[in-house]
Design a protein around this motif. Structure first.
Motif, mmCIF file in Angstrom:
data_model
loop_
_atom_site.group_PDB
_atom_site.id
_atom_site.type_symbol
_atom_site.label_atom_id
_atom_site.label_comp_id
_atom_site.label_asym_id
_atom_site.label_seq_id
_atom_site.Cartn_x
_atom_site.Cartn_y
_atom_site.Cartn_z
ATOM 1 N N LYS A 217 65.101 19.107 -0.692
ATOM 2 C CA LYS A 217 64.504 20.036 -0.021
ATOM 3 C C LYS A 217 65.103 21.896 -0.777
ATOM 4 O O LYS A 217 64.381 22.797 -0.001
ATOM 5 N N ALA A 218 65.766 22.043 -1.657
ATOM 6 C CA ALA A 218 66.471 23.292 -2.099
ATOM 7 C C ALA A 218 65.557 23.380 -2.634
ATOM 8 O O ALA A 218 65.098 23.749 -3.575
ATOM 9 N N VAL B 141 76.566 27.725 -3.765
ATOM 10 C CA VAL B 141 76.695 28.611 -3.030
ATOM 11 C C VAL B 141 75.640 27.438 -2.241
ATOM 12 O O VAL B 141 75.865 28.747 -1.221
ATOM 13 N N GLY B 142 75.134 26.961 -2.439
ATOM 14 C CA GLY B 142 74.781 25.865 -1.345
ATOM 15 C C GLY B 142 75.922 25.161 -0.841
ATOM 16 O O GLY B 142 75.546 25.576 0.644
ATOM 17 N N VAL B 143 76.457 25.036 -1.050
ATOM 18 C CA VAL B 143 78.069 24.590 -0.511
ATOM 19 C C VAL B 143 78.810 25.473 -0.319
ATOM 20 O O VAL B 143 78.928 25.880 1.403
ATOM 21 N N LEU C 238 72.022 16.283 -9.253
ATOM 22 C CA LEU C 238 72.992 17.141 -9.377
ATOM 23 C C LEU C 238 73.057 17.938 -7.917
ATOM 24 O O LEU C 238 74.158 17.439 -7.283
ATOM 25 N N TRP C 239 71.940 18.662 -7.415
ATOM 26 C CA TRP C 239 72.095 19.364 -6.348
ATOM 27 C C TRP C 239 72.517 17.744 -4.925
ATOM 28 O O TRP C 239 73.658 17.804 -3.922
ATOM 29 N N LEU C 240 71.972 17.068 -5.438
ATOM 30 C CA LEU C 240 72.585 15.409 -3.747
ATOM 31 C C LEU C 240 73.717 14.985 -4.387
ATOM 32 O O LEU C 240 74.374 14.732 -3.159
ATOM 33 N N ASN D 227 73.633 25.245 -12.992
ATOM 34 C CA ASN D 227 73.349 25.106 -12.019
ATOM 35 C C ASN D 227 74.624 24.356 -10.926
ATOM 36 O O ASN D 227 74.255 23.977 -9.698
ATOM 37 N N ALA D 228 75.470 24.985 -11.493
ATOM 38 C CA ALA D 228 76.935 24.608 -10.250
ATOM 39 C C ALA D 228 77.185 25.018 -10.081
ATOM 40 O O ALA D 228 77.436 25.840 -8.789
#
Length: 323
Positions: free
Chosen positions: A261-262, A197-199, A104-106, A191-192
């Motif tokens: 690497k999150a 936050v990562g985006v 999902l992160w990818l 997860n979303a």
């Protein structure tokens, strides 16, 4: 106060490394002048590459080989375990959950950063407020991931319905008449929320690269497209986007590797609870909490194998673009 020996060691290292490199270049230059031509073609290129290959071997190849070796040992690295640690990777439900979340992160982190970066770069190109708009997107990249995670943990804070909402998002929802959401606890949203936050913290990086690549494009191509009757969307699809392909590939590769690497965001906001675990967080727990060096090393090998195809695809794509 820093000990004097450390200061002297740092100064010696600072002086010794450039001196060694200069001396090495001088020696190789002298050898190139006296060696036979046939030997020059075989030996001299490797001599020029040696100052780069030695650090790669010491700081990359050797630790990787040692990690593979440790992954075949038991928890304390004292006895041979064979493939037991890799059997754990295949059968463990927590590893499967972490792999699913990393997928999902990818997809979402890479896609979100590319879309945001392209939109900001294209829509703000050659407008008066370009610097302000880009600064608003790039500014979060200056915040450490841990600090950004703390900020957004307050933003996502949840209190039961009927109580005053201290989290910004839930305060907005309740003000609009909707029910508050447990953003970080509800498995439908957590997860979303973390990836969002990562985006927010990574999109500025994509914006900088894509904006620089956009400004480097020759304007003659767009003028020719407009003369041929192409509209804005057609010009973007058939002229701008193909020219931006190398920059898009490089950006997507770097963001995809960071997705694997999150760790910081997940560790600070949920610590992997509520089915939000990722591979890096699982490796951290096995290494520092469970102190199982064998399993932690096996997870590190898995993480390397997952990231390797992305780097290979990037090398091939950039190689084709260069030709």
């Amino acid at each position: 106060m820093v000990p004097t020996t450390r200061v002297l060691a740092a100064l010696a290292f600072t002086v010794a490394v450039p001196a060694f490199l200069l001396g090495w270049l001088w020696v190789v230059g002298r050898l190139e002048a006296v060696l036979p031509h046939r030997l020059q073609r075989r030996l001299v290129p490797w001599l020029w590459l040696a100052p780069a290959l030695v650090p790669v071997g010491v700081f990359l190849a050797w630790p990787l080989a040692n990690t593979v070796w440790l992954s075949l040992r038991d928890a304390g690295s004292g006895a041979w375990a064979g493939l037991d640690n890799y059997r754990y990777l295949v059968t463990s439900t927590e590893v499967h959950t972490a792999l699913r979340n990393n997928l999902l992160w990818l997809v979402l982190l890479t896609g979100g950063c590319l879309v945001t970066g392209l939109l900001v770069a294209v829509l703000t190109d050659k407008v008066r407020y370009e610097a302000v708009a880009k600064a608003a997107v790039v500014l979060p990249t200056a915040i450490p991931f841990v600090a950004g995670a703390v900020i957004w943990r307050f933003m996502y804070q949840y209190r039961p319905p009927g109580l005053p909402q201290t989290g910004t998002l839930n305060a907005v929802l309740t003000a609009a008449g909707a029910a508050p959401l447990a953003w970080l606890v509800d498995t439908r949203t957590n997860n979303a929320a973390l990836i969002g936050v990562g985006v927010w913290m990574t999109a500025g990086f994509a914006t900088v690269i894509l904006s620089a690549a956009l400004k480097a494009l020759p304007p003659d191509l767009h003028e020719a497209a407009r003369i041929d009757g192409a509209g804005p969307w057609q010009a973007f699809r058939h002229v701008t986007l193909p020219q931006l392909r190398p920059a898009v590939v490089v950006t997507a590769t770097l963001v995809a590797v960071s997705a694997f690497k999150a760790f910081d965001i997940v560790y600070v906001m949920t610590n992997g609870n509520y089915r939000t675990d990722v591979i890096a967080n699982l490796m951290y727990r096995q290494l520092f909490v469970a102190q199982d060096y064998g399993r932690a090393s096996a997870i590190a090998v898995l993480l390397t194998l997952l990231a390797a195809p992305i780097l290979v695809l990037n090398a091939r794509a950039t190689g084709r673009a260069g030709r």
